[in-house]
Design an enzyme around this catalytic site. Structure first.
Site, PDB file in Angstrom:
ATOM      1  N   GLN A   7       0.824  -1.219   0.000  1.00 15.45           N
ATOM      2  CA  GLN A   7       0.000   0.000   0.000  1.00 15.45           C
ATOM      3  C   GLN A   7       0.857   1.267   0.000  1.00 15.45           C
ATOM      4  O   GLN A   7       0.432   2.308  -0.502  1.00 15.45           O
ATOM      5  CB  GLN A   7      -0.935   0.007   1.199  1.00 15.45           C
ATOM      6  CG  GLN A   7      -2.144  -0.907   0.986  1.00 15.45           C
ATOM      7  CD  GLN A   7      -3.216  -0.715   2.039  1.00 15.45           C
ATOM      8  OE1 GLN A   7      -2.945  -0.221   3.126  1.00 15.45           O
ATOM      9  NE2 GLN A   7      -4.420  -1.133   1.713  1.00 15.45           N
ATOM     10  N   GLU A  10       5.905  31.151 -18.244  1.00  9.36           N
ATOM     11  CA  GLU A  10       4.569  31.771 -18.436  1.00  9.36           C
ATOM     12  C   GLU A  10       3.966  32.195 -17.092  1.00  9.36           C
ATOM     13  O   GLU A  10       2.772  32.054 -16.837  1.00  9.36           O
ATOM     14  CB  GLU A  10       3.639  30.871 -19.251  1.00  9.36           C
ATOM     15  CG  GLU A  10       4.160  30.776 -20.682  1.00  9.36           C
ATOM     16  CD  GLU A  10       3.144  30.417 -21.726  1.00  9.36           C
ATOM     17  OE1 GLU A  10       1.945  30.681 -21.537  1.00  9.36           O
ATOM     18  OE2 GLU A  10       3.567  29.880 -22.769  1.00  9.36           O
TER      19      GLU A  10
HETATM   20  N1  COS Z   1      -6.524  41.051 -18.682  1.00  8.10           N
HETATM   21  C1  COS Z   1      -6.621  42.319 -19.132  1.00  8.10           C
HETATM   22  N2  COS Z   1      -6.065  43.372 -18.453  1.00  8.10           N
HETATM   23  C2  COS Z   1      -5.414  43.100 -17.303  1.00  8.10           C
HETATM   24  C3  COS Z   1      -5.292  41.793 -16.785  1.00  8.10           C
HETATM   25  C4  COS Z   1      -5.890  40.737 -17.530  1.00  8.10           C
HETATM   26  N3  COS Z   1      -5.806  39.478 -17.110  1.00  8.10           N
HETATM   27  N4  COS Z   1      -4.599  41.830 -15.647  1.00  8.10           N
HETATM   28  C5  COS Z   1      -4.300  43.125 -15.430  1.00  8.10           C
HETATM   29  N5  COS Z   1      -4.801  43.892 -16.425  1.00  8.10           N
HETATM   30  C6  COS Z   1      -4.729  45.337 -16.573  1.00  8.10           C
HETATM   31  C7  COS Z   1      -5.410  46.028 -15.381  1.00  8.10           C
HETATM   32  O1  COS Z   1      -6.796  46.212 -15.621  1.00  8.10           O
HETATM   33  C8  COS Z   1      -4.656  47.330 -15.334  1.00  8.10           C
HETATM   34  O2  COS Z   1      -5.100  48.198 -16.365  1.00  8.10           O
HETATM   35  P1  COS Z   1      -5.956  49.564 -16.094  1.00  8.10           P
HETATM   36  O3  COS Z   1      -5.152  50.367 -15.112  1.00  8.10           O
HETATM   37  O4  COS Z   1      -6.050  50.152 -17.442  1.00  8.10           O
HETATM   38  O5  COS Z   1      -7.260  49.077 -15.527  1.00  8.10           O
HETATM   39  C9  COS Z   1      -3.248  46.944 -15.745  1.00  8.10           C
HETATM   40  O6  COS Z   1      -3.352  45.728 -16.483  1.00  8.10           O
HETATM   41  C10 COS Z   1      -2.334  46.722 -14.548  1.00  8.10           C
HETATM   42  O7  COS Z   1      -2.968  45.788 -13.716  1.00  8.10           O
HETATM   43  P2  COS Z   1      -2.335  45.332 -12.327  1.00  8.10           P
HETATM   44  O8  COS Z   1      -1.956  46.568 -11.557  1.00  8.10           O
HETATM   45  O9  COS Z   1      -3.251  44.355 -11.697  1.00  8.10           O
HETATM   46  O10 COS Z   1      -1.046  44.602 -12.836  1.00  8.10           O
HETATM   47  P3  COS Z   1       0.172  44.225 -11.999  1.00  8.10           P
HETATM   48  O11 COS Z   1       1.335  45.010 -12.450  1.00  8.10           O
HETATM   49  O12 COS Z   1      -0.147  44.242 -10.529  1.00  8.10           O
HETATM   50  O13 COS Z   1       0.370  42.702 -12.474  1.00  8.10           O
HETATM   51  C11 COS Z   1       1.304  40.540 -12.317  1.00  8.10           C
HETATM   52  C12 COS Z   1       1.125  41.911 -11.683  1.00  8.10           C
HETATM   53  C13 COS Z   1       2.333  39.832 -11.440  1.00  8.10           C
HETATM   54  C14 COS Z   1      -0.016  39.781 -12.283  1.00  8.10           C
HETATM   55  C15 COS Z   1       1.773  40.665 -13.782  1.00  8.10           C
HETATM   56  O14 COS Z   1       2.858  41.544 -13.872  1.00  8.10           O
HETATM   57  C16 COS Z   1       2.168  39.314 -14.362  1.00  8.10           C
HETATM   58  O15 COS Z   1       1.341  38.510 -14.775  1.00  8.10           O
HETATM   59  N6  COS Z   1       3.494  39.065 -14.374  1.00  8.10           N
HETATM   60  C17 COS Z   1       4.000  37.808 -14.903  1.00  8.10           C
HETATM   61  C18 COS Z   1       4.436  37.972 -16.287  1.00  8.10           C
HETATM   62  C19 COS Z   1       4.750  36.648 -16.899  1.00  8.10           C
HETATM   63  O16 COS Z   1       3.965  35.726 -16.851  1.00  8.10           O
HETATM   64  N7  COS Z   1       5.943  36.569 -17.484  1.00  8.10           N
HETATM   65  C20 COS Z   1       6.351  35.394 -18.184  1.00  8.10           C
HETATM   66  C21 COS Z   1       6.257  35.661 -19.633  1.00  8.10           C
HETATM   67  S1  COS Z   1       6.215  34.245 -20.647  1.00  8.10           S
HETATM   68  S2  COS Z   1       7.780  33.210 -20.278  1.00  8.10           S
END
Ligand code: COS
Length: 403
Positions: free
Chosen positions: A280, A364
């Site tokens: 198990q 991502e």
């Molecule tokens: N869809 C559409 N718009 C979005 C959104 C979404 N999912 N998420 C945030 N936004 C918009 C918000 O509405 C805001 O716009 P407005 O001021 O015009 O309303 C703007 O984007 C900023 O939003 P927020 O302040 O929430 O963003 P942050 O800077 O706090 O985001 C995270 C922080 C960490 C979530 C973001 O920077 C992120 O996803 N980082 C990771 C990036 C990544 O995955 N990199 C790898 C790349 S591929 S290897």
């Protein structure tokens, strides 16, 4: 009534992709891991089989597939090998911002030639920079308008398939100092003068390549701007909401493969006169692994289904990416344990899966970023939720239950 079954065409796609993975990828996964290069021949076959460029609309020469269909294909390809799946999948990431923000005319001009020819072609997604990883809005690459052209300058890194790409989707800052509000996204053809720098030397997913991308006074015409100036960050976030289900699908495939290989091994491996499966301590591990694979699949398909139905899927795609990749790591770790010493030997291929799974928790959006996205969405959801529970959380008006 909710229907969890696949339609005949979805079933056909899933079976076909799984056959492709078992025939073309599984037997070569260890060799690909050692070779440390993009398996262009497998990508070519995947392209011909219709497993690439999935979301390019039919009007621009693409297959116009749904995200749900993507989950079926990439679970299968991920089952074969996570690194190869990354190489095959990444055109979906590179082209998603263009599908979201570009006009059909722009897609026809810049993307259609890459998705309709005889030979497989690649795009590269260029968001990350050395100092702008999770903090994607800290982009330093600049885009300046000069007459009817844009001139781009900067260095991107960790760009998958960049060494073989013909089109680069570049996120740049148009107003330095303005944060995400000044970001814009551009289609940059390789022959505009894009140069490739250092190729990362990774510990896993070696059948994919990530490199630096140099943009030194690269001029592109006005129609290479995708959507509006100032909307680049939004397009990046909308892209990742969609493409994270692709990573979750690859992770689901890895989760399932770990279960299948470890179960086969445990049924064959005899110690103390019986298959180790009969203990198990082992069979419960396998049961937990199967439960993870099943739930990764459900979570991933649900997030994709929501997006296909026009719902905002940030919360659900982040959950899918988080759990599926964490469980891929857990399942491959457990598979090594069940294989014992053989799990640690290169020849059995479990190590390839294990090292490949780790990157799924990082790219991502790291799984810490997924938690930020989930928590932000949770805050929004709870604000509008009446649980019917009237207890004052500060404790001031709490009812007296003692009388
Ligand atoms: N869809 C559409 N718009 C979005 C959104 C979404 N999912 N998420 C945030 N936004 C918009 C918000 O509405 C805001 O716009 P407005 O001021 O015009 O309303 C703007 O984007 C900023 O939003 P927020 O302040 O929430 O963003 P942050 O800077 O706090 O985001 C995270 C922080 C960490 C979530 C973001 O920077 C992120 O996803 N980082 C990771 C990036 C990544 O995955 N990199 C790898 C790349 S591929 S290897």
């Amino acid at each position: 009534m909710v229907d969890y079954s696949l339609s005949p065409s979805e079933q056909e796609l899933y079976v076909r992709a799984m056959e492709f993975a078992r025939k073309e990828i599984v037997p070569r996964a260890i060799e690909l891991d050692i070779a440390n290069e993009i398996p262009i021949d497998i990508c070519q076959k995947a392209y011909k089989a219709g497993f690439m460029n999935l979301h390019i609309p039919k009007e621009a020469g693409g297959p116009g597939k749904s995200l749900f269909e993507e989950t079926l294909i990439y679970e299968a390809i991920g089952y074969g090998d996570a690194g190869t799946a990354t190489s095959i999948n990444v055109n979906n990431l590179a082209f998603a911002p263009l599908v979201i923000g570009a006009t059909i005319e722009q897609l026809q001009k810049y993307v259609q030639p890459l998705v309709t020819g005889e030979k497989v072609k690649f795009g590269a997604f260029c968001l990350t920079e050395r100092d702008a990883g999770s903090d994607a809005s800290a982009t330093k690459t600049t885009a300046v308008k000069e007459g009817d052209e844009w001139v781009l300058n900067g260095t991107k890194c960790w760009s998958t398939n960049a060494p073989v790409a013909d089109l680069f989707t570049v996120f740049a800052q148009t107003e330095p100092g303005s944060g995400y509000k000044g970001m814009a996204v551009f289609m940059v053809p390789k022959d505009a003068g894009v140069e490739i720098g250092h190729i990362e030397n990774k510990i896993g997913q070696k059948a994919s390549q990530q490199s630096e991308v140099f943009l030194k006074n690269v001029y592109v015409p006005e129609d290479c701007l995708v959507g509006e100036v100032g909307k680049g960050f939004h397009i990046a976030m909308m892209t990742l909401d969609k493409t994270r289900t692709g990573i979750a699908s690859i992770a689901t495939g890895v989760c399932q493969r770990a279960v299948d290989e470890a179960t086969k091994f445990a049924l064959k491996r005899v110690q103390f006169g019986k298959p180790i499966f009969n203990n198990q301590g082992i069979s419960f591990m396998l049961a937990d692994m199967a439960a993870r694979a099943q739930n990764a699949r459900l979570s991933t398909r649900y997030a994709a289904w929501l997006a296909d139905h026009g719902e905002k899927s940030s919360f659900d795609s982040a959950i899918a990416k988080l759990v599926a990749s964490d469980w891929a790591m857990q399942n491959t770790t457990d598979a090594i344990q069940i294989f014992g010493g053989y799990g640690y030997a290169v020849e059995y291929g479990i190590g390839t899966m294990f090292r490949g799974a780790k990157l799924l928790q990082i790219y991502e959006g790291t799984n810490q970023v997924q938690r930020i996205v989930i928590a932000n969405e949770l805050k929004k959801k709870v604000k509008t939720l009446d649980t019917g529970f009237k207890l004052n959380y500060a404790g001031v008006d709490a009812p007296d239950h003692t009388s």
